[in-house]
Scaffold this motif. Sequence first.
Motif, PDB file in Angstrom:
ATOM      1  N   THR A  21       0.787  -1.235  -0.329  1.00  0.00           N
ATOM      2  CA  THR A  21       0.024  -0.050   0.054  1.00  0.00           C
ATOM      3  C   THR A  21       0.707   1.395  -0.125  1.00  0.00           C
ATOM      4  O   THR A  21       0.330   2.397   0.136  1.00  0.00           O
ATOM      5  CB  THR A  21      -0.894   0.028   1.170  1.00  0.00           C
ATOM      6  N   SER A  22       2.172   1.109  -0.210  1.00  0.00           N
ATOM      7  CA  SER A  22       3.143   2.167  -0.193  1.00  0.00           C
ATOM      8  C   SER A  22       2.627   3.130  -1.291  1.00  0.00           C
ATOM      9  O   SER A  22       2.874   2.830  -2.404  1.00  0.00           O
ATOM     10  CB  SER A  22       4.417   1.992  -0.186  1.00  0.00           C
ATOM     11  N   ARG A  23       2.405   4.373  -1.093  1.00  0.00           N
ATOM     12  CA  ARG A  23       1.801   5.353  -2.243  1.00  0.00           C
ATOM     13  C   ARG A  23       3.226   6.043  -2.976  1.00  0.00           C
ATOM     14  O   ARG A  23       3.940   6.522  -2.524  1.00  0.00           O
ATOM     15  CB  ARG A  23       1.191   6.317  -1.797  1.00  0.00           C
ATOM     16  N   PRO A  24       3.001   5.825  -4.307  1.00  0.00           N
ATOM     17  CA  PRO A  24       4.396   6.193  -5.121  1.00  0.00           C
ATOM     18  C   PRO A  24       4.142   7.763  -4.872  1.00  0.00           C
ATOM     19  O   PRO A  24       3.074   8.605  -4.813  1.00  0.00           O
ATOM     20  CB  PRO A  24       3.945   5.938  -6.627  1.00  0.00           C
ATOM     21  N   THR A  25       5.019   8.260  -4.926  1.00  0.00           N
ATOM     22  CA  THR A  25       5.173   9.824  -4.450  1.00  0.00           C
ATOM     23  C   THR A  25       4.462  10.809  -5.715  1.00  0.00           C
ATOM     24  O   THR A  25       4.021  11.711  -5.239  1.00  0.00           O
ATOM     25  CB  THR A  25       6.582  10.325  -4.652  1.00  0.00           C
ATOM     26  N   GLU A  26       4.331   9.917  -6.923  1.00  0.00           N
ATOM     27  CA  GLU A  26       3.729  10.917  -8.074  1.00  0.00           C
ATOM     28  C   GLU A  26       2.279  10.710  -8.005  1.00  0.00           C
ATOM     29  O   GLU A  26       1.787  11.450  -8.884  1.00  0.00           O
ATOM     30  CB  GLU A  26       4.243  10.628  -9.279  1.00  0.00           C
ATOM     31  N   THR A  27       1.792   9.831  -7.203  1.00  0.00           N
ATOM     32  CA  THR A  27       0.161   9.368  -7.146  1.00  0.00           C
ATOM     33  C   THR A  27      -0.567  10.230  -6.222  1.00  0.00           C
ATOM     34  O   THR A  27      -0.078  10.306  -5.059  1.00  0.00           O
ATOM     35  CB  THR A  27       0.121   8.007  -6.975  1.00  0.00           C
ATOM     36  N   ASP A  28      -1.621  10.485  -6.884  1.00  0.00           N
ATOM     37  CA  ASP A  28      -2.539  11.511  -5.953  1.00  0.00           C
ATOM     38  C   ASP A  28      -3.264  10.742  -4.825  1.00  0.00           C
ATOM     39  O   ASP A  28      -3.376   9.536  -4.866  1.00  0.00           O
ATOM     40  CB  ASP A  28      -3.522  12.093  -6.680  1.00  0.00           C
ATOM     41  N   THR A  29      -3.326  11.355  -3.416  1.00  0.00           N
ATOM     42  CA  THR A  29      -3.699  10.465  -2.522  1.00  0.00           C
ATOM     43  C   THR A  29      -5.057   9.662  -2.439  1.00  0.00           C
ATOM     44  O   THR A  29      -5.312   8.547  -2.256  1.00  0.00           O
ATOM     45  CB  THR A  29      -3.691  11.497  -1.107  1.00  0.00           C
ATOM     46  N   ALA A  30      -6.011  10.559  -2.982  1.00  0.00           N
ATOM     47  CA  ALA A  30      -7.272   9.993  -3.271  1.00  0.00           C
ATOM     48  C   ALA A  30      -7.380   8.960  -4.405  1.00  0.00           C
ATOM     49  O   ALA A  30      -7.952   7.925  -4.197  1.00  0.00           O
ATOM     50  CB  ALA A  30      -8.288  11.044  -3.710  1.00  0.00           C
ATOM     51  N   ARG A  31      -6.505   9.143  -5.510  1.00  0.00           N
ATOM     52  CA  ARG A  31      -6.315   8.204  -6.419  1.00  0.00           C
ATOM     53  C   ARG A  31      -5.881   6.925  -6.051  1.00  0.00           C
ATOM     54  O   ARG A  31      -6.362   5.704  -6.495  1.00  0.00           O
ATOM     55  CB  ARG A  31      -5.866   8.801  -7.550  1.00  0.00           C
ATOM     56  N   TRP A  32      -4.898   7.018  -5.416  1.00  0.00           N
ATOM     57  CA  TRP A  32      -4.056   5.839  -4.868  1.00  0.00           C
ATOM     58  C   TRP A  32      -5.057   4.896  -3.692  1.00  0.00           C
ATOM     59  O   TRP A  32      -4.990   3.758  -3.622  1.00  0.00           O
ATOM     60  CB  TRP A  32      -2.932   6.173  -3.883  1.00  0.00           C
ATOM     61  N   GLU A  33      -5.717   5.588  -3.077  1.00  0.00           N
ATOM     62  CA  GLU A  33      -6.964   5.157  -2.224  1.00  0.00           C
ATOM     63  C   GLU A  33      -7.880   4.184  -2.901  1.00  0.00           C
ATOM     64  O   GLU A  33      -8.152   3.020  -2.659  1.00  0.00           O
ATOM     65  CB  GLU A  33      -7.440   6.095  -1.305  1.00  0.00           C
ATOM     66  N   LEU A  34      -8.397   4.854  -3.995  1.00  0.00           N
ATOM     67  CA  LEU A  34      -9.204   4.076  -4.935  1.00  0.00           C
ATOM     68  C   LEU A  34      -8.414   2.725  -5.412  1.00  0.00           C
ATOM     69  O   LEU A  34      -9.178   1.680  -5.702  1.00  0.00           O
ATOM     70  CB  LEU A  34      -9.954   4.973  -6.010  1.00  0.00           C
ATOM     71  N   THR A  35      -7.409   3.090  -5.898  1.00  0.00           N
ATOM     72  CA  THR A  35      -6.535   1.987  -6.769  1.00  0.00           C
ATOM     73  C   THR A  35      -6.386   0.888  -5.799  1.00  0.00           C
ATOM     74  O   THR A  35      -6.588  -0.203  -6.010  1.00  0.00           O
ATOM     75  CB  THR A  35      -5.099   2.483  -7.120  1.00  0.00           C
ATOM     76  N   ILE A  36      -5.931   1.023  -4.536  1.00  0.00           N
ATOM     77  CA  ILE A  36      -5.747   0.028  -3.409  1.00  0.00           C
ATOM     78  C   ILE A  36      -7.067  -0.664  -3.188  1.00  0.00           C
ATOM     79  O   ILE A  36      -7.118  -1.977  -3.049  1.00  0.00           O
ATOM     80  CB  ILE A  36      -5.238   0.611  -2.187  1.00  0.00           C
ATOM     81  N   LYS A  37      -8.128   0.070  -2.980  1.00  0.00           N
ATOM     82  CA  LYS A  37      -9.380  -0.467  -2.772  1.00  0.00           C
ATOM     83  C   LYS A  37      -9.914  -1.290  -3.985  1.00  0.00           C
ATOM     84  O   LYS A  37     -10.315  -2.665  -3.794  1.00  0.00           O
ATOM     85  CB  LYS A  37     -10.605   0.696  -2.699  1.00  0.00           C
TER      86      LYS A  37
END
Length: 303
Positions: A227-243
């Motif tokens: 679940t480590s978020r890539p630095t270039e990825t938006d927080t909200a988008r990453w949450e949706l991606t992981i879900k």
Amino acid sequence: MIESLTDRARRVEVMQKAIFGLADTLSPAVDLSRIYVDGLDGLPRDGRFLLVGNHTISGWAEIVAIPYFVYRELGTRVRGLATRQLADTGGLFRDALEAAGAVVGDPETGADLMRQNETVLVFPGGGRDMLKFKGEEYALLWEGRSGFARLAIAHEYPIVPVGLVGGDDVYRSFVERGGTWERMTRSLGQRLHGVSGVGLPLVRGLGPTLIPRPQRMYLRFGSPIDTSRPTETDTARWELTIKERTQIALETILGDLQDVRAADPFRHLNPLAWSTARRPSGARTTMPSSGSRRCRRTPHPTG
């Protein structure tokens, strides 16, 4: 008040020792039941991960089986995030639930457990996921919920999808969601099961009765999802991606387990088919004993 809280903490601690002692004692009997379980070797050895599972109409199967097998593999107590109704439950029943690891499932409690590096279990569908209607077997009724992903990302917790098949076949609903009966019983349903906007499923077990159908349980722990978020990825988008990654992984597990079950002569627990029961490739003949568990951690009563 302080004395009462102290007494309760001691009572929970005693119950906890009894529950996990019983779990060790029952290991041979559980092995004889031939629950199909695989993926345990892929669990992070430090116990620091978030289990994300599917609820079934039986309710008890996944709630008991998932923590039980994690405990047998790692020696850790799984902290299940229960519904908020746990806070309204009193007496010995609540003490027993807390001794087994259940806590009220709110974001702050989950965050606190992750700060303590606990093994955490969540069912994103909550009680709604248990209220299955005709044709909804093994469907994930999450309704877009992604709070579990947000929590895991914030604490860089890997997510382990874990699916159970068998629980939705113990009982079957014979009314449809959105049908006349379901719509008519929504108010009554909310009072009885606490989920708004959902009526009462009419179910049957063996034949026309409420006797549970004999069903073998199939449990699979999937590969951990980073679940480590890539630095270039938006927080909200990453949450949706992981879900979405978690949901897809869990749906794949459920589909694969249904295929395994379809070819299993022991799926209905027929004793004559016991010796030919399907087993995971590379499965152990027995589970590890309490003395051989890796990364053993003693469960504690508070958290």
